[in-house]
Design a protein around this motif. Structure first.
Motif, PDB file in Angstrom:
ATOM      1  N   ALA A 640       1.285  -0.977   0.016  1.00 51.81           N
ATOM      2  CA  ALA A 640       0.319   0.020   0.105  1.00 51.81           C
ATOM      3  C   ALA A 640       1.524   1.209  -0.340  1.00 51.81           C
ATOM      4  CB  ALA A 640      -0.806   0.396   0.814  1.00 51.81           C
ATOM      5  N   GLU A 641       2.219   1.754   0.385  1.00 53.81           N
ATOM      6  CA  GLU A 641       3.244   2.553   0.581  1.00 53.81           C
ATOM      7  C   GLU A 641       3.459   2.964  -1.016  1.00 53.81           C
ATOM      8  OE1 GLU A 641       5.722   1.352   3.540  1.00 53.81           O
ATOM      9  OE2 GLU A 641       4.280   2.181   5.090  1.00 53.81           O
ATOM     10  N   ASP A 642       4.055   1.075  -1.016  1.00 51.66           N
ATOM     11  CA  ASP A 642       4.487   1.769  -2.544  1.00 51.66           C
ATOM     12  C   ASP A 642       3.551   2.362  -3.602  1.00 51.66           C
ATOM     13  OD1 ASP A 642       6.901   0.297  -1.260  1.00 51.66           O
ATOM     14  OD2 ASP A 642       6.667  -1.372  -2.457  1.00 51.66           O
ATOM     15  N   MET A 643       2.571   1.441  -3.286  1.00 51.17           N
ATOM     16  CA  MET A 643       1.136   2.462  -4.486  1.00 51.17           C
ATOM     17  C   MET A 643       0.513   3.169  -4.554  1.00 51.17           C
ATOM     18  SD  MET A 643      -0.665  -0.865  -4.823  1.00 51.17           S
ATOM     19  CE  MET A 643      -1.951  -0.858  -5.726  1.00 51.17           C
ATOM     20  N   GLY A 644       1.165   3.758  -2.749  1.00 51.34           N
ATOM     21  CA  GLY A 644       0.462   5.489  -2.935  1.00 51.34           C
ATOM     22  C   GLY A 644      -0.829   5.290  -1.887  1.00 51.34           C
ATOM     23  N   LEU A 645      -1.446   3.956  -1.567  1.00 52.59           N
ATOM     24  CA  LEU A 645      -2.848   4.177  -1.508  1.00 52.59           C
ATOM     25  C   LEU A 645      -2.207   4.069   0.038  1.00 52.59           C
ATOM     26  CD1 LEU A 645      -3.775   1.009  -2.804  1.00 52.59           C
ATOM     27  CD2 LEU A 645      -4.338   3.392  -3.993  1.00 52.59           C
ATOM     28  N   ILE A 646      -1.389   4.376   1.244  1.00 54.15           N
ATOM     29  CA  ILE A 646      -1.474   4.427   2.545  1.00 54.15           C
ATOM     30  C   ILE A 646      -1.879   5.006   3.138  1.00 54.15           C
ATOM     31  CG2 ILE A 646       1.046   5.975   2.490  1.00 54.15           C
ATOM     32  CD1 ILE A 646      -0.425   3.307   4.934  1.00 54.15           C
ATOM     33  N   ASP A 647      -1.880   6.968   2.233  1.00 55.25           N
ATOM     34  CA  ASP A 647      -3.346   8.098   2.992  1.00 55.25           C
ATOM     35  C   ASP A 647      -4.773   7.311   2.529  1.00 55.25           C
ATOM     36  OD1 ASP A 647      -0.425   9.204   2.987  1.00 55.25           O
ATOM     37  OD2 ASP A 647      -0.424   9.282   0.741  1.00 55.25           O
ATOM     38  N   THR A 648      -4.869   7.224   1.127  1.00 61.57           N
ATOM     39  CA  THR A 648      -6.447   6.707   1.930  1.00 61.57           C
ATOM     40  C   THR A 648      -6.654   5.960   3.156  1.00 61.57           C
ATOM     41  OG1 THR A 648      -6.164   7.098  -0.383  1.00 61.57           O
ATOM     42  CG2 THR A 648      -8.673   5.330   0.516  1.00 61.57           C
ATOM     43  N   ILE A 649      -5.774   4.301   3.064  1.00 58.97           N
ATOM     44  CA  ILE A 649      -6.295   3.691   3.883  1.00 58.97           C
ATOM     45  C   ILE A 649      -5.922   3.766   5.228  1.00 58.97           C
ATOM     46  CG2 ILE A 649      -4.814   1.011   5.121  1.00 58.97           C
ATOM     47  CD1 ILE A 649      -5.059   0.335   1.735  1.00 58.97           C
ATOM     48  N   GLY A 650      -5.168   4.973   5.522  1.00 58.70           N
ATOM     49  CA  GLY A 650      -4.562   5.496   6.662  1.00 58.70           C
ATOM     50  C   GLY A 650      -5.873   6.312   7.298  1.00 58.70           C
ATOM     51  N   ASP A 651      -5.869   6.939   6.706  1.00 57.45           N
ATOM     52  CA  ASP A 651      -6.606   8.485   7.363  1.00 57.45           C
ATOM     53  C   ASP A 651      -8.994   7.031   7.814  1.00 57.45           C
ATOM     54  OD1 ASP A 651      -6.077  10.370   6.009  1.00 57.45           O
ATOM     55  OD2 ASP A 651      -6.857  11.037   4.011  1.00 57.45           O
ATOM     56  N   TRP A 652      -8.925   5.584   6.410  1.00 59.22           N
ATOM     57  CA  TRP A 652      -9.741   5.333   6.865  1.00 59.22           C
ATOM     58  C   TRP A 652      -9.784   4.476   8.073  1.00 59.22           C
ATOM     59  CZ3 TRP A 652     -10.088  -0.095   8.298  1.00 59.22           C
ATOM     60  CH2 TRP A 652     -11.545  -0.340   8.480  1.00 59.22           C
ATOM     61  N   VAL A 653      -8.883   4.065   8.386  1.00 63.61           N
ATOM     62  CA  VAL A 653      -8.288   3.548   9.695  1.00 63.61           C
ATOM     63  C   VAL A 653      -8.658   4.408  11.129  1.00 63.61           C
ATOM     64  CG1 VAL A 653      -6.466   2.717  11.297  1.00 63.61           C
ATOM     65  CG2 VAL A 653      -6.418   1.198   8.784  1.00 63.61           C
ATOM     66  N   MET A 654      -8.218   5.736  10.822  1.00 64.63           N
ATOM     67  CA  MET A 654      -8.074   6.728  11.900  1.00 64.63           C
ATOM     68  C   MET A 654      -9.550   7.211  12.048  1.00 64.63           C
ATOM     69  SD  MET A 654      -5.611  10.476  11.528  1.00 64.63           S
ATOM     70  CE  MET A 654      -4.051   9.479  11.502  1.00 64.63           C
ATOM     71  N   GLU A 655     -10.438   7.429  11.303  1.00 63.38           N
ATOM     72  CA  GLU A 655     -11.828   7.418  11.100  1.00 63.38           C
ATOM     73  C   GLU A 655     -12.284   6.512  11.979  1.00 63.38           C
ATOM     74  OE1 GLU A 655     -15.540   9.622   9.144  1.00 63.38           O
ATOM     75  OE2 GLU A 655     -13.596   9.175   7.664  1.00 63.38           O
ATOM     76  N   ALA A 656     -12.314   5.257  11.317  1.00 61.16           N
ATOM     77  CA  ALA A 656     -12.582   4.189  12.077  1.00 61.16           C
ATOM     78  C   ALA A 656     -12.317   4.004  13.528  1.00 61.16           C
ATOM     79  CB  ALA A 656     -12.109   3.106  11.198  1.00 61.16           C
ATOM     80  N   ALA A 657     -10.801   4.169  14.047  1.00 59.18           N
ATOM     81  CA  ALA A 657     -10.945   3.960  15.588  1.00 59.18           C
ATOM     82  C   ALA A 657     -11.132   4.507  15.940  1.00 59.18           C
ATOM     83  CB  ALA A 657      -9.494   4.111  15.707  1.00 59.18           C
ATOM     84  N   ILE A 658     -11.000   6.140  15.782  1.00 57.12           N
ATOM     85  CA  ILE A 658     -12.360   7.748  16.601  1.00 57.12           C
ATOM     86  C   ILE A 658     -13.255   7.011  16.372  1.00 57.12           C
ATOM     87  CG2 ILE A 658     -12.503  10.075  16.818  1.00 57.12           C
ATOM     88  CD1 ILE A 658      -9.784  10.773  15.021  1.00 57.12           C
ATOM     89  N   GLN A 659     -14.507   6.854  15.190  1.00 59.55           N
ATOM     90  CA  GLN A 659     -15.675   6.106  15.757  1.00 59.55           C
ATOM     91  C   GLN A 659     -15.881   5.128  16.640  1.00 59.55           C
ATOM     92  OE1 GLN A 659     -16.369   5.361  11.122  1.00 59.55           O
ATOM     93  NE2 GLN A 659     -18.027   6.578  11.872  1.00 59.55           N
TER      94      GLN A 659
END
Length: 839
Positions: A640-659
Motif C-alpha cells: 500500500a505504501e509503494d502504491m501510494g494507497l497508504i494515505d487513503t487507507i490510513g485515513d480510513w483506519v484513523m476515522e474508524a478507530a475514533i468512531q
C-alpha cells in the motif's frame, strides 16, 4: 486599398477562382448576410453596389457585431471590410499569394476589365492549389501552429467565447469538457449559431453541439496536415506533444503564412532551368526580387567570371559581410580552408558539365567563425547557350547540426548522468541477448536502486542530488568492462548489462566491488554523504530467455534485496518469481479492497504491569479479501505504501478507530485507542490536521486517542514529523515510538521531543528469558526511556516468565498474547467488560 495585379505566365487566378459567389447589397442587414453565410457554409459574402463589388463581409466582421441590446438593424455597409483587393483572372497565383501574405488578408475578389464581379479566391484556395511535395510540406505542424490557443470551460457563455475569440484574432478555440474531452468552436460554428439562435448567446457552451477536436502529432508535415484537412473537411487540427497533450491549434491560415518557402522552391526551379534568364520578364523579376529580399536563405548572383554581382540581406546576416564589401569580389573570400583543391576542381567540373552543383560545404564568416552550409549553384545560360551568370543559394547548417546532435543525445542518453537512457539500454540489451544466444554466453542484468536517495534531495535540493547521481554514474562506468553498458532508466535507479560471461564465478567479486564504489563518500556542499544500494541480478539464459522477462526478474531481485534490509545484492530465483506474481495479484486486489469494505480493525489491549488495569488498545488493520481470504499486514502494508494507497487507507483506519472510541465511551468503556501512522503518511499528508479534524467532528476528547509511529518516520521526514508531534502533544494526543530498537538514528529526536511513550519491539522481548544480552538491552531501554520521562510498553509478552522479568525491570505496560490476542470489536467489547480499565 485597391490593387490591380497584372498578368503572369504561371498558374492563373482563374484556374482556382470560385465563381459561385454569394453576394448581398450594401443596404441589406448584417443578420441577413449572416444567414447567407450559414446557409451556404461559406466564410464571406461579397457586398455589391449593383454588379460592382464594394466590400466583403467575413465571419470576423460579423463577429464584431454580435447582437446586443435591441436597436436599429445594422446594415452590411456599416460592418463590411472595404476597400477590396481586386485581381484580374489572368494574374498568377504566386502574385496573389504574396499580396495576401504581405497584407495578412484572406480573400481577394476577381473582376473583369470593367470592374464587374467574376468570383472570389481565398487563402485556402491558394494552399490547395500547390501540388508539389517539397520543402514547404516537409515542415512540421508544430513549427507553424498557434502555441497558446484559447481554452474555454464548458460553463463559459457563448457570448463571452465569441468576444474572446474575436479580440484575440483567432479563428477557433478549444472547449474543455468536464470528462477531459476537448471540443472545438470555430468561426463557422459561431456564424451558424448567430444565424439560428441569436437569442441564446448567454447560454453556456455545454448547451450547444460542438465537434470533438481532431488532433495530430506535432511532428507531422504540413503536407500531411493538408491531407487531414481535405480528408475530414475541416479547417483546424489540435497539435499533440510527445506526452499526447494538446499544446496548439493549426489551421489553413498557418500553412499559408509559410508559403514563402514554396516560392523559394519555385525560385530554385527557375534557377535550375539553365535556359531561364533572370531578366526575362518584369513581373517575374518583381516576384523573384520580393522572394530574394525576404528569403531567410543567402542568395548570391555572380557573373560568368565568378565575381559577385549582388547579394540579398540574408547573405549579410549569415556571413557578416555587407553588399558593398563583397560586390566585385570572388566568393573564395568566404573559404574556410577545410576543402582542398581537388574538392573545388570536382565542383567546377560538375558545374561545367551539368550546369549545377549542390552539397555541404564549410565556409568562414567575417568574424572568422567556420560554419557548415548547404549550397546550391546553378549556371544560367543565354539563348546562345553561353553561361552568363551563376546563382547560388545557401543556408547555415550550424543550428540544424546542433539540433540533430542534441536530439540524438536526448533520444538515447540520460540528460543528467549522460549514461544510456532506457531506450538505448533496451536496444543494447536486445543486442546483447541475441549475441549471447549465438555464442552460448551468459548475460548478467544488474538493477540497482540507491537506498534513501530521496533524503539527499530533501536535504540538499535536486540540483545537488543530480550531481550525486552524476558521480555515481561516473563510478559505475569506471567499474565496468569495455563491452558492458551502464544506464539510468530513471529516478535513482541504474542498470548494468554484463556480457561475455563464460560463467558466473566472477560476479560476486564484481558485485562486492560495485557496492564499495557506490558507498565511497560523496561530497555534497562540504558534507560527506555515504550511499548504499539495493542490487538485483538476473541471468540469461538461466532466469529468462528474452529481454522483458530478464528485466522483470532483475527488478524482482532488487526489491527482494530491499526487503532483506537494503545495502545488499540478491540473485533472482524461481521462488522470487512466484512472490513477484503474487505481489502483482495483491496489487490488483488491494486497489478495490477499501471500496469493497474488505478491511476490518482488530484491537489488542495494553495492560499496566503494576495494577493489571487495561490502559488502552492498539487498532490493527486486517484485510479479508473475497478472493484470497485473510492477507497478512506484512504483505499488504508495504505494498500500500509503494502504491501510494497508504494515505487513503490510513485515513480510513484513523476515522474508524475514533468512531470506535466514541462508541465504547458511550457504552461506558472509556478507553484510549491507538493508531499506527506510517512514515509515508507523515511525509505526504497533514497528519496533525487530520487528527484534529476527526476529533472535532466526532466530539472525542484527545486523551482517548493516541498515535504510534516508527523510528523511520524521523529518517524520511524529520521536520514534518517533528512539527506534527508537537502539534498533537499540545492538543493532548499522546504519541508513542513503536518498534523501538529496529530503526536507525532517531535517538536524538526521541531525546529532544516531548513524546509520551516508547514501545520496545517484540524481537527484544522474545528471548529475554534465555538471552542475557537481550535482557540487558531491554533493561537499558527501560532505564533510558524513564530518564527521558517516557512510559515504556513491551510488545510481544507471551509468558509469565517474561512478564515477571519486565515487572522487575520497572516496565510500565505490556502488550501481547499473554494478555489477549488482537480481537474484532464485538469480542473485545465483551473482554473489556470483564476487565478493570484505567480511565
Amino acid at each position: 486599398m485597391n490593387n490591380q495585379l497584372q498578368r503572369s505566365d504561371a498558374l492563373k487566378v482563374m484556374d482556382i477562382c470560385r465563381q459561385d459567389v454569394v453576394t448581398c447589397q450594401q443596404h441589406e442587414t448584417v443578420a441577413s448576410a449572416i444567414r447567407l453565410m450559414a446557409d451556404y457554409n461559406i466564410g464571406s459574402v461579397i457586398v455589391c453596389n449593383d454588379q460592382h463589388p464594394v466590400g466583403i463581409l467575413t465571419r470576423r466582421d460579423a463577429m464584431r457585431v454580435v447582437p446586443g441590446p435591441q436597436g436599429e438593424p445594422l446594415q452590411v455597409k456599416q460592418a463590411m471590410s472595404a476597400p477590396l483587393i481586386t485581381i484580374t483572372p489572368d494574374a498568377s497565383i504566386d502574385e496573389l499569394g504574396i499580396e495576401l501574405m504581405s497584407g495578412r488578408i484572406r480573400h481577394a475578389v476577381v473582376v473583369d476589365q470593367q470592374g464587374r464581379l467574376i468570383g472570389v479566391v481565398s487563402e485556402s484556395d491558394i494552399v490547395n492549389s500547390h501540388g508539389l511535395e517539397h520543402d514547404l510540406f516537409m515542415r512540421s505542424v508544430y513549427d507553424v501552429c498557434s502555441h497558446n490557443p484559447l481554452r474555454f470551460p464548458e460553463d463559459c457563455s457563448l457570448r463571452l467565447a465569441v468576444e474572446r475569440i474575436r479580440a484575440a484574432g483567432h479563428t477557433a478555440a478549444m472547449i474543455e469538457g468536464l470528462n477531459g474531452e476537448l471540443k472545438i468552436i470555430t468561426e463557422t460554428d459561431i456564424i451558424r449559431l448567430l444565424a439560428s439562435v441569436p437569442e441564446s448567446l448567454d447560454k453556456p457552451l455545454y448547451d450547444f453541439s460542438f465537434k470533438k477536436l481532431i488532433s495530430v502529432p506535432g511532428t507531422i508535415s504540413l503536407f500531411n496536415a493538408r491531407r487531414h484537412f481535405r480528408k475530414h473537411g475541416f479547417r483546424h487540427l489540435g497539435v499533440l506533444n510527445d506526452a499526447q497533450e494538446v499544446i496548439g491549434l493549426a489551421s489553413y491560415s498557418d500553412i499559408l503564412r509559410n508559403v514563402e518557402l514554396d516560392y523559394i522552391f519555385r525560385l530554385r526551379e527557375l534557377l535550375n532551368d539553365r535556359s531561364y534568364r533572370l531578366n526575362e520578364t518584369r513581373n517575374h523579376l518583381r516576384i523573384i526580387e520580393k522572394v530574394i529580399d525576404s528569403s531567410m536563405e543567402g542568395i548570391v548572383i555572380c557573373n560568368a567570371e565568378g565575381n559577385i554581382q549582388s547579394v540579398n540581406p540574408a547573405f549579410t546576416q549569415i556571413t557578416g559581410y555587407q553588399d558593398w564589401e563583397v560586390i566585385g569580389s570572388n566568393p573564395n573570400i568566404l573559404s574556410s580552408g577545410r576543402h582542398d583543391k581537388a574538392f573545388y576542381d570536382k565542383m567546377w567540373d560538375q558545374l561545367r558539365r551539368k550546369g549545377r552543383w549542390q552539397g555541404e560545404i564549410w565556409n568562414r564568416n567575417k568574424s572568422g567563425r567556420v560554419y557548415p552550409e548547404w549550397l546550391s549553384i546553378t549556371a544560367i545560360e543565354s539563348e546562345q547557350g553561353e553561361v552568363i551568370q551563376y546563382a547560388a543559394i545557401f543556408h547555415d547548417l550550424t543550428e540544424i547540426k546542433r539540433s540533430e546532435a542534441r536530439i540524438n543525445k536526448m533520444s538515447y542518453f540520460d540528460e543528467v548522468t549522460h549514461l544510456a537512457n532506457r531506450r538505448l539500454f533496451i536496444d543494447r540489451l536486445h543486442n546483447a541477448l541475441a549475441y549471447a544466444a549465438d555464442h552460448d554466453d551468459i548475460v548478467a542484468l544488474v538493477n540497482l536502486d540507491l537506498d534513501w536517495f530521496k533524503t539527499i534531495n530533501d536535504r540538499f535540493g535536486q540540483t545537488e542530488g543530480d550531481l550525486v547521481l552524476r558521480e555515481i554514474a561516473r563510478r559505475l562506468e569506471e567499474a565496468l568492462g569495455d563491452a558492458d553498458t551502464a544506464a539510468r532508466p530513471g529516478g535513482d535507479e541504474f542498470s548494468i548489462i554484463m556480457t561475455g560471461l563464460g560463467s558466473t564465478d566472477q560476479l560476486p567479486a564484481f558485485l562486492d566491488r560495485l557496492t564499495k564504489v557506490i558507498s565511497a563518500p560523496v561530497l555534497v556542499k562540504d558534507t560527506e554523504v555515504r550511499l548504499t544500494a539495493s542490487i538485483g541480478i538476473a541471468l540469461f539464459p538461466g532466469d529468462a530467455h528474452e529481454a522483458e522477462g530478464l528485466l522483470r526478474c532483475a527488478d524482482a531481485a532488487m526489491h527482494e534485496a530491499k526487503k532483506l534490509g537494503r545495502n545488499s545484492y540478491h540473485f533472482f530465483s524461481s521462488e522470487l518469481d512466484q512472490q513477484t506474481r503474487s505481489r502483482f495479484q495483491l496489487t490488483s486486489l488491494l486497489q478495490g479492497a477499501l471500496e469493497k469494505q474488505e478491511f476490518q480493525l482488530f484491537y489488542q489491549p495494553k495492560v499496566c504491569l503494576k495494577t493489571g488495569q487495561v490502559t488502552g488498545v492498539e487498532a490493527l488493520l486486517r484485510w479479508f479479501s473475497s478472493e484470497l481470504g485473510e492477507v497478512s499486514p506484512s504483505d499488504f502494508i508495504p505494498l500500500a505504501e509503494d502504491m501510494g494507497l497508504i494515505d487513503t487507507i490510513g485515513d480510513w483506519v484513523m476515522e474508524a478507530a475514533i468512531q470506535q472510541a466514541v462508541a465504547w465511551k458511550q457504552a461506558g468503556l472509556s478507553i484510549n485507542v491507538g493508531v499506527n501512522v506510517s512514515a509515508r503518511q507523515f511525509q505526504r499528508g497533514n497528519v496533525a490536521g487530520r487528527v484534529i479534524g476527526l476529533l472535532n467532528r466526532y466530539a472525542l476528547e484527545p486523551q482517548y486517542f493516541s498515535i504510534e509511529l516508527t523510528e523511520t518516520s524521523f529518517m524520511h521526514s524529520a521536520e514534518k514529523t517533528r512539527s506534527a508531534i508537537s502539534e498533537l502533544l499540545r492538543l493532548g494526543v499522546s504519541v508513542a515510538i513503536d518498534d523501538f530498537g529496529t530503526g536507525y538514528s532517531s535517538l536524538n529526536y526521541v531525546r529532544t521531543l516531548a513524546l509520551s511513550q516508547l514501545k520496545i519491539d517484540l524481537s527484544f522481548i522474545r528471548n529475554i528469558e534465555t538471552s542475557e544480552k537481550d535482557r540487558r538491552l531491554v533493561e537499558a531501554m527501560v532505564a533510558m526511556a524513564h530518564a527521558m520521562d517516557l512510559e515504556v510498553i513491551a510488545e510481544g509478552v507471551e509468558t509469565p516468565q517474561q512478564l515477571d522479568l519486565l515487572q522487575r525491570m520497572g516496565c510500565d505496560q505490556g502488550q501481547g498474547y499473554y494478555f489477549s490476542r488482537p480481537q474484532p470489536e464485538e469480542t473485545l467489547t465483551r473482554w473489556l467488560q470483564n476487565r478493570p480499565l484505567k480511565c
